[in-house]
Design a protein around this motif. Structure first.
Motif, PDB file in Angstrom:
ATOM      1  N   ARG A 118       0.727  -1.724  -0.707  1.00 21.39           N
ATOM      2  CA  ARG A 118       0.459  -0.177   0.203  1.00 21.39           C
ATOM      3  C   ARG A 118       0.718   1.194   0.071  1.00 21.39           C
ATOM      4  NH1 ARG A 118      -6.128   0.155   2.372  1.00 21.39           N
ATOM      5  NH2 ARG A 118      -5.834   2.931   2.761  1.00 21.39           N
ATOM      6  N   LEU A 119       0.588   1.675  -0.965  1.00 22.86           N
ATOM      7  CA  LEU A 119       1.436   3.326  -0.626  1.00 22.86           C
ATOM      8  C   LEU A 119       1.119   4.764  -0.371  1.00 22.86           C
ATOM      9  CD1 LEU A 119       1.154   3.982  -5.025  1.00 22.86           C
ATOM     10  CD2 LEU A 119       3.322   3.006  -3.442  1.00 22.86           C
ATOM     11  N   PRO A 120       2.065   5.271   0.819  1.00 25.83           N
ATOM     12  CA  PRO A 120       1.657   6.166   1.845  1.00 25.83           C
ATOM     13  C   PRO A 120       0.684   7.312   0.775  1.00 25.83           C
ATOM     14  CG  PRO A 120       4.257   5.940   0.998  1.00 25.83           C
ATOM     15  CD  PRO A 120       3.887   5.446   0.521  1.00 25.83           C
ATOM     16  N   LEU A 121      -0.495   7.548   1.769  1.00 21.74           N
ATOM     17  CA  LEU A 121      -1.264   8.233   1.399  1.00 21.74           C
ATOM     18  C   LEU A 121      -0.322   9.644   1.773  1.00 21.74           C
ATOM     19  CD1 LEU A 121      -3.950   7.740   4.046  1.00 21.74           C
ATOM     20  CD2 LEU A 121      -4.018   7.024   1.572  1.00 21.74           C
ATOM     21  N   THR A 122      -0.904  10.589   0.215  1.00 18.79           N
ATOM     22  CA  THR A 122      -0.942  11.786   0.192  1.00 18.79           C
ATOM     23  C   THR A 122      -1.268  12.998   1.178  1.00 18.79           C
ATOM     24  OG1 THR A 122      -2.528  12.102  -1.589  1.00 18.79           O
ATOM     25  CG2 THR A 122      -0.875  11.348  -2.376  1.00 18.79           C
TER      26      THR A 122
END
Length: 99
Positions: free
Chosen positions: A3-7
């Motif tokens: 899961r990519l970090p949230l912006t």
């Protein structure tokens, strides 16, 4: 699955969503609201506190229905930078009311 970090924008949108749901819930208990929406109280708590900034659409739709919120109103509230925009011929989203 990674899961990519949230912006920062996603985090802010999640915080606005949580605040909207808390206001709409008012004095109604979190447990009652969650059970009526058929989501876990823990899921609702995480959404309301911004810990889940990108919840599933079906989850938000269920909670919005229980709280008598239109999805258009939810969208307008969590995306204020878009304001009133035309989404299709003859259909406009409403700009959120000042709180």
């Amino acid at each position: 699955m990674v899961r990519l970090p949230l912006t920062p924008a996603e985090v802010e949108r999640g915080q606005r969503l949580g605040a909207l749901l808390r206001r709409a819930r008012g004095e109604r208990s979190m447990l009652e609201t969650a059970l009526d929406a058929r989501v876990s109280p823990e899921t609702l708590r995480k959404i309301e506190t911004g810990r889940v900034a990108t919840p599933a659409f079906s989850t938000i739709a269920a909670i919005a229905e229980v709280l008598d919120l239109s999805l258009d109103a939810v969208w307008a509230e969590i995306n204020p930078e878009r304001g009133v925009e035309q989404t299709s011929p003859g259909h406009h989203t409403r700009k959120p009311l000042a709180s």
